[in-house]
Design an enzyme around this catalytic site. Structure first.
Site, PDB file in Angstrom:
ATOM      1  NE  ARG A  96      44.412  37.880  15.372  1.00  0.00           N
ATOM      2  CZ  ARG A  96      44.223  37.105  14.311  1.00  0.00           C
ATOM      3  NH1 ARG A  96      45.057  36.111  14.078  1.00  0.00           N
ATOM      4  NH2 ARG A  96      43.211  37.324  13.527  1.00  0.00           N
ATOM      5  CE  LYS A 118      52.369  54.664  29.850  1.00  0.00           C
ATOM      6  NZ  LYS A 118      52.259  56.066  30.275  1.00  0.00           N
ATOM      7  CD  GLU A 160      61.592  62.480  30.491  1.00  0.00           C
ATOM      8  OE1 GLU A 160      61.106  62.266  31.622  1.00  0.00           O
ATOM      9  OE2 GLU A 160      60.900  62.773  29.485  1.00  0.00           O
ATOM     10  CE  LYS A 194      59.078  54.030  32.345  1.00  0.00           C
ATOM     11  NZ  LYS A 194      58.880  54.744  31.120  1.00  0.00           N
ATOM     12  CD  GLU A 204      50.134  56.660  33.508  1.00  0.00           C
ATOM     13  OE1 GLU A 204      51.001  56.161  32.774  1.00  0.00           O
ATOM     14  OE2 GLU A 204      49.648  57.761  33.338  1.00  0.00           O
ATOM     15  NE  ARG A 209      54.099  53.462  33.170  1.00  0.00           N
ATOM     16  CZ  ARG A 209      54.341  52.438  32.370  1.00  0.00           C
ATOM     17  NH1 ARG A 209      53.836  51.254  32.635  1.00  0.00           N
ATOM     18  NH2 ARG A 209      55.084  52.576  31.288  1.00  0.00           N
ATOM     19  CG  ASN A 213      52.388  62.260  33.297  1.00  0.00           C
ATOM     20  OD1 ASN A 213      52.245  63.084  32.400  1.00  0.00           O
ATOM     21  ND2 ASN A 213      52.184  60.972  33.146  1.00  0.00           N
ATOM     22  CG  HIS A 216      55.864  64.664  31.301  1.00  0.00           C
ATOM     23  ND1 HIS A 216      56.900  64.757  32.195  1.00  0.00           N
ATOM     24  CD2 HIS A 216      56.339  63.917  30.270  1.00  0.00           C
ATOM     25  CE1 HIS A 216      57.945  64.076  31.728  1.00  0.00           C
ATOM     26  NE2 HIS A 216      57.623  63.560  30.564  1.00  0.00           N
ATOM     27  CG  HIS A 220      52.730  66.114  27.292  1.00  0.00           C
ATOM     28  ND1 HIS A 220      52.230  65.111  28.090  1.00  0.00           N
ATOM     29  CD2 HIS A 220      53.871  65.619  26.757  1.00  0.00           C
ATOM     30  CE1 HIS A 220      53.053  64.066  28.047  1.00  0.00           C
ATOM     31  NE2 HIS A 220      54.045  64.347  27.248  1.00  0.00           N
ATOM     32  CG  HIS A 233      59.598  64.989  25.810  1.00  0.00           C
ATOM     33  ND1 HIS A 233      58.264  65.258  26.032  1.00  0.00           N
ATOM     34  CD2 HIS A 233      60.004  64.169  26.819  1.00  0.00           C
ATOM     35  CE1 HIS A 233      57.882  64.614  27.126  1.00  0.00           C
ATOM     36  NE2 HIS A 233      58.910  63.946  27.621  1.00  0.00           N
TER      37      HIS A 233
HETATM   38  N1  NAD Z   1      57.197  54.580  25.611  1.00  0.00           N
HETATM   39  C1  NAD Z   1      57.467  55.417  26.562  1.00  0.00           C
HETATM   40  O1  NAD Z   1      57.292  55.140  27.750  1.00  0.00           O
HETATM   41  C2  NAD Z   1      58.043  56.758  26.207  1.00  0.00           C
HETATM   42  C3  NAD Z   1      58.555  57.589  27.205  1.00  0.00           C
HETATM   43  C4  NAD Z   1      59.147  58.789  26.826  1.00  0.00           C
HETATM   44  C5  NAD Z   1      59.212  59.142  25.485  1.00  0.00           C
HETATM   45  N2  NAD Z   1      58.702  58.315  24.519  1.00  0.00           N
HETATM   46  C6  NAD Z   1      58.776  58.661  23.093  1.00  0.00           C
HETATM   47  O2  NAD Z   1      60.147  58.735  22.709  1.00  0.00           O
HETATM   48  C7  NAD Z   1      60.265  59.587  21.584  1.00  0.00           C
HETATM   49  C8  NAD Z   1      61.467  60.472  21.767  1.00  0.00           C
HETATM   50  O3  NAD Z   1      62.628  59.679  21.902  1.00  0.00           O
HETATM   51  P1  NAD Z   1      64.074  60.254  21.540  1.00  0.00           P
HETATM   52  O4  NAD Z   1      64.282  61.551  22.213  1.00  0.00           O
HETATM   53  O5  NAD Z   1      65.040  59.162  21.772  1.00  0.00           O
HETATM   54  O6  NAD Z   1      63.924  60.620  19.982  1.00  0.00           O
HETATM   55  P2  NAD Z   1      64.468  59.969  18.648  1.00  0.00           P
HETATM   56  O7  NAD Z   1      64.279  58.507  18.605  1.00  0.00           O
HETATM   57  O8  NAD Z   1      63.897  60.779  17.544  1.00  0.00           O
HETATM   58  O9  NAD Z   1      66.044  60.262  18.734  1.00  0.00           O
HETATM   59  C9  NAD Z   1      66.506  61.594  18.733  1.00  0.00           C
HETATM   60  C10 NAD Z   1      67.533  61.803  17.617  1.00  0.00           C
HETATM   61  O10 NAD Z   1      68.753  61.173  17.976  1.00  0.00           O
HETATM   62  C11 NAD Z   1      69.215  60.345  16.901  1.00  0.00           C
HETATM   63  N3  NAD Z   1      69.988  59.279  17.524  1.00  0.00           N
HETATM   64  C12 NAD Z   1      69.550  58.153  18.128  1.00  0.00           C
HETATM   65  N4  NAD Z   1      70.564  57.496  18.689  1.00  0.00           N
HETATM   66  C13 NAD Z   1      71.683  58.198  18.429  1.00  0.00           C
HETATM   67  C14 NAD Z   1      73.054  58.040  18.775  1.00  0.00           C
HETATM   68  N5  NAD Z   1      73.461  57.027  19.541  1.00  0.00           N
HETATM   69  N6  NAD Z   1      73.935  58.962  18.336  1.00  0.00           N
HETATM   70  C15 NAD Z   1      73.527  60.031  17.599  1.00  0.00           C
HETATM   71  N7  NAD Z   1      72.234  60.249  17.267  1.00  0.00           N
HETATM   72  C16 NAD Z   1      71.332  59.338  17.681  1.00  0.00           C
HETATM   73  C17 NAD Z   1      67.963  59.929  16.198  1.00  0.00           C
HETATM   74  O11 NAD Z   1      68.238  59.549  14.855  1.00  0.00           O
HETATM   75  C18 NAD Z   1      67.144  61.213  16.270  1.00  0.00           C
HETATM   76  O12 NAD Z   1      67.518  62.098  15.252  1.00  0.00           O
HETATM   77  C19 NAD Z   1      58.955  60.340  21.465  1.00  0.00           C
HETATM   78  O13 NAD Z   1      58.234  59.845  20.376  1.00  0.00           O
HETATM   79  C20 NAD Z   1      58.234  60.017  22.773  1.00  0.00           C
HETATM   80  O14 NAD Z   1      56.823  60.007  22.621  1.00  0.00           O
HETATM   81  C21 NAD Z   1      58.133  57.145  24.875  1.00  0.00           C
HETATM   82 ZN    ZN Z   2      58.972  62.582  29.245  1.00  0.00          ZN
END
Ligand code: NAD
Ligand code: ZN
Length: 326
Positions: A96, A118, A160, A194, A204, A209, A213, A216, A220, A233
């Site tokens: 929990r 999130k 971003e 942010k 949101e 917030r 988007n 997006h 998306h 992305h």
């Molecule tokens: N929670 C939120 O508010 C929010 C906002 C935007 C995106 N997201 C989520 O984030 C995710 C995408 O995040 P991401 O782009 O970081 O993807 P990811 O975590 O898959 O990382 C991208 C790649 O980089 C590699 N990597 C990570 N750190 C590294 C480093 N320092 N050096 C070399 N390689 C490295 C990872 O192993 C992976 O292969 C999606 O699932 C998306 O939905 C969430």
């Molecule tokens: Zn985004």
């Protein structure tokens, strides 16, 4: 920097990362690159979006049980947005809810996903369909992690960053319109922006917030129709920001010529600005109508009026969207 939220507050600190207290969860890439920051009892999962699912979620929970993790244990999410979202969701639900620390290692995770609370996972039916708002205890930002990030992942985060510039902070556009952009300054500015947005509109519901988007709605839809295989992305939202600005121009909401300016700022960093002509306009619109911002099928989008000014625009006519997509 302190972020206040309905359950309390957390600190975002900027310093070089050694090892935080707790059980580290990371992915194979990060574990390979940073062995000294990954203790031997860490939980290591395969890298990539395909790990943000129910089976990896159960795997982590079961590994925690094996390690005797209790309600007092803390998790350390060391990695990109996939690790942050997934480990955050485990933390939100294991017994929990247990505390967790975010240590974002990609540009996207540092400027966006690690702040705001999130957390969640994907289902086969779609991304982020199961999740929660769950704040970390702390976010530790160490920009030296970015030194090992592949160029394409860096570009993904830059999309971003440029988005923040267009929606709220024109100075950021100037600061990043150079190839030797200052990493520390940029990341800390984006986090500040942010944090301000999520503090003002945590859930949101206040129309603020939702600015995040920008790009997006279309982005998306592109990601979904290309099954997340063609674009990162960042690339998808880059195309999305250009098309959504064209929509804003067509609506008379944005000044004429803004689309070219938005496209230039993205192209400068090698980001794509044109949609694949093979993508069906009907399918894009069908997917967009399912977007969370849409109300009973009416399209809604966060559109930029001029640099630094963004607004949620409702009832965007389909005809205008079609014209902008062609
Ligand atoms: N929670 C939120 O508010 C929010 C906002 C935007 C995106 N997201 C989520 O984030 C995710 C995408 O995040 P991401 O782009 O970081 O993807 P990811 O975590 O898959 O990382 C991208 C790649 O980089 C590699 N990597 C990570 N750190 C590294 C480093 N320092 N050096 C070399 N390689 C490295 C990872 O192993 C992976 O292969 C999606 O699932 C998306 O939905 C969430
Ligand atoms: Zn985004």
């Amino acid at each position: 920097m302190i972020v206040q939220h309905s359950q309390g507050s957390y600190e975002i600190s900027f310093h070089s990362y050694s090892i935080a207290n707790g059980i580290t969860v990371t992915d194979e890439n990060v574990a390979g690159l940073y062995p000294s920051q990954v203790p031997s009892d860490s939980i290591i999962i395969p890298a990539g979006e395909s790990s943000k699912n129910l089976s990896t979620y159960s795997f982590i929970c079961q590994e925690l049980l094996k390690r005797g993790a209790t309600r007092k244990s803390q998790l350390v999410a060391l990695g990109g947005g996939v690790i942050g979202d997934l480990v955050g969701f485990v933390a939100a639900t294991y017994m929990r809810g247990i505390p967790f620390v975010q240590v974002p290692t990609t540009l996207l995770a540092q400027v966006d996903s690690s702040v705001g609370g999130k957390v969640g996972i994907d289902l086969p039916e779609g991304k982020n369909l199961v999740g929660s708002f769950y704040a970390p205890q702390q976010v530790i930002v160490d920009t030296s992690f970015l030194n090992t990030l592949p160029e394409r992942q860096l570009q993904c985060g830059l999309a971003e960053v440029i988005k923040y510039g267009w929606i709220v902070d024109p100075d950021l556009l100037k600061a990043t319109n150079r190839h030797d952009w200052e990493r520390f300054e940029t990341v800390s500015r984006c986090i500040q922006l942010k944090a301000q947005v999520v503090v003002e509109d945590e859930f949101e519901t206040k129309g603020i917030r939702v600015w995040l988007n920008f790009g997006h709605t279309i982005g998306h839809a592109i990601e979904q129709l290309t099954e997340y295989k063609v674009h990162t992305h960042g690339e998808a939202i880059s195309i999305g920001m250009v098309i959504e600005t064209r929509i804003a121009e067509l609506l008379g909401f944005a000044e004429v010529g803004l689309t070219d300016q938005v496209a230039d700022s993205l192209r400068f960093h090698g980001l794509p600005t044109k949609i694949d002509p093979d993508l069906s306009v009907d399918s894009l619109i069908r997917v967009m109508r399912l977007d969370k911002k849409s109300d009973s099928g009416e399209l809604a989008m966060s559109l930029v009026q001029k640099a630094g000014v963004c607004q949620l625009v409702k009832n965007v006519p389909q005809q205008v969207v079609r014209e902008a997509l062609l």
